[in-house]
Design an enzyme around this catalytic site. Sequence first.
Site, PDB file in Angstrom:
ATOM      1  N   LEU A  72      61.441 -26.321 -13.593  1.00 43.75           N
ATOM      2  CA  LEU A  72      62.144 -26.503 -14.866  1.00 43.75           C
ATOM      3  C   LEU A  72      61.564 -27.649 -15.680  1.00 43.75           C
ATOM      4  CD1 LEU A  72      65.822 -26.082 -13.590  1.00 43.75           C
ATOM      5  CD2 LEU A  72      64.454 -24.391 -14.840  1.00 43.75           C
ATOM      6  N   GLY A  73      61.042 -28.658 -14.985  1.00 43.74           N
ATOM      7  CA  GLY A  73      60.485 -29.806 -15.685  1.00 43.74           C
ATOM      8  C   GLY A  73      59.797 -30.748 -14.728  1.00 43.74           C
ATOM      9  N   LYS A  74      58.880 -31.552 -15.262  1.00 43.49           N
ATOM     10  CA  LYS A  74      58.151 -32.525 -14.462  1.00 43.49           C
ATOM     11  C   LYS A  74      58.123 -33.856 -15.182  1.00 43.49           C
ATOM     12  CE  LYS A  74      54.973 -29.505 -11.896  1.00 43.49           C
ATOM     13  NZ  LYS A  74      53.539 -29.235 -11.592  1.00 43.49           N
ATOM     14  N   GLY A  75      58.110 -34.929 -14.381  1.00 40.38           N
ATOM     15  CA  GLY A  75      57.992 -36.267 -14.921  1.00 40.38           C
ATOM     16  C   GLY A  75      57.068 -37.080 -14.052  1.00 40.38           C
ATOM     17  N   SER A  79      60.064 -33.992 -10.118  1.00 37.92           N
ATOM     18  CA  SER A  79      60.217 -32.736 -10.851  1.00 37.92           C
ATOM     19  C   SER A  79      61.618 -32.182 -10.650  1.00 37.92           C
ATOM     20  CB  SER A  79      59.185 -31.711 -10.370  1.00 37.92           C
ATOM     21  OG  SER A  79      59.416 -31.376  -9.015  1.00 37.92           O
ATOM     22  N   VAL A  80      61.970 -31.180 -11.463  1.00 31.58           N
ATOM     23  CA  VAL A  80      63.217 -30.437 -11.304  1.00 31.58           C
ATOM     24  C   VAL A  80      62.850 -28.965 -11.150  1.00 31.58           C
ATOM     25  CG1 VAL A  80      65.444 -29.828 -12.299  1.00 31.58           C
ATOM     26  CG2 VAL A  80      64.487 -32.099 -12.708  1.00 31.58           C
ATOM     27  N   ASP A 190      73.480 -43.949 -21.656  1.00 23.74           N
ATOM     28  CA  ASP A 190      72.316 -43.182 -22.103  1.00 23.74           C
ATOM     29  C   ASP A 190      72.734 -41.823 -22.674  1.00 23.74           C
ATOM     30  OD1 ASP A 190      69.619 -43.115 -22.606  1.00 23.74           O
ATOM     31  OD2 ASP A 190      69.053 -42.341 -20.633  1.00 23.74           O
TER      32      ASP A 190
END
Length: 342
Positions: A72-75, A79-80, A190
């Site tokens: 779903l996503g990476k940072g 990741s997710v 946040d």
Amino acid sequence: MSRRHRTGGLRVAVPKQENSIHRFLTANGVFHDDDIQLDHMGLRVVSSESTAYANPPDAQLSLADLEAVRVLGKGAGGSVQLVRHKWTNDIYALKGIQMNINETVRKQIVQELKINQLTLHQCPYIVKCYHSFYHNGIISIVLEYMDRGSLADIIKQTKQIPEPYLAVISNQVLKGLNYLHQVRHIIHRDIKPSNLLINQKGEVKISDFGVSAVLISSMAQRDTFVGTYTYMSPERLGGQSYAYDSDIWSLGLTILECALGYFPYRPPGQEEGWNNFFMLMELVINQPPVAAPPDKFSPEFCSFIAACIQKRPGDRLSTADLLKHPFLQKYSEEEYHLSNLR
């Protein structure tokens, strides 16, 4: 280089261990920090009286029960993944954080684990955390999957969110904030479009508690500088003490951004956003607050935004008062169900 560990269909990158993380590992490979312990069985809360898993063992998932569907996503730190339970077909979001990270990020992860435990399954307006694990250098957090993404994703698709839907969104987010502020004494710190998630059922939920703070009472204050600075209230940007009403400022900016289709504080001559923190700080602290254009929005919406985006914290309405605001009463969720938002 990282090696890979195979766990029930999930391919998890295992980082090379650094000396810093060793301080938080027992001889048995249990991650411990403050009053929590985390291993492949799950999260345990340690007290002077007992040490117990946060969930009954027979109710626990394991990483071996989950199989990856897609990323779903990476940072930078992890990741997710979208994952499926092999036996029940239930869908989750699996957040994996590599522990070869700096001290600040480690503290944020531990704080998120603690907040997740405090709010576990107790508020329908907060993304549920089902389980957490530590295994082979990675902390994995099993979260409720919100299948329409975030409000930031919605803005990219629709450019602007119509006012009636914003009333429904605000109502749900305020109920979540009211629970955090009044019941759990938590400042989120946040609130922004990417941290407000939505699903096909029309539910909006607050996520990401990595920089949240737990206060000792409803009157307490904080003075630390964390969070996304573009959505920070004037008192936070100025390094002053702040309390729950700082979340109200952030919510007001978020809702106004969804209405306008762009961040309300726009850099002079730029459209891409702020690169200079001090220019934004000068604008937020020393200039009048932004407002909803009265020629584009209803008086009720303009009044609601003004009740949130006040420079003096005491002039902002509380979550309880905002929930009674005429803007939220003007539109019904039945008529403007978020599943119809396209």
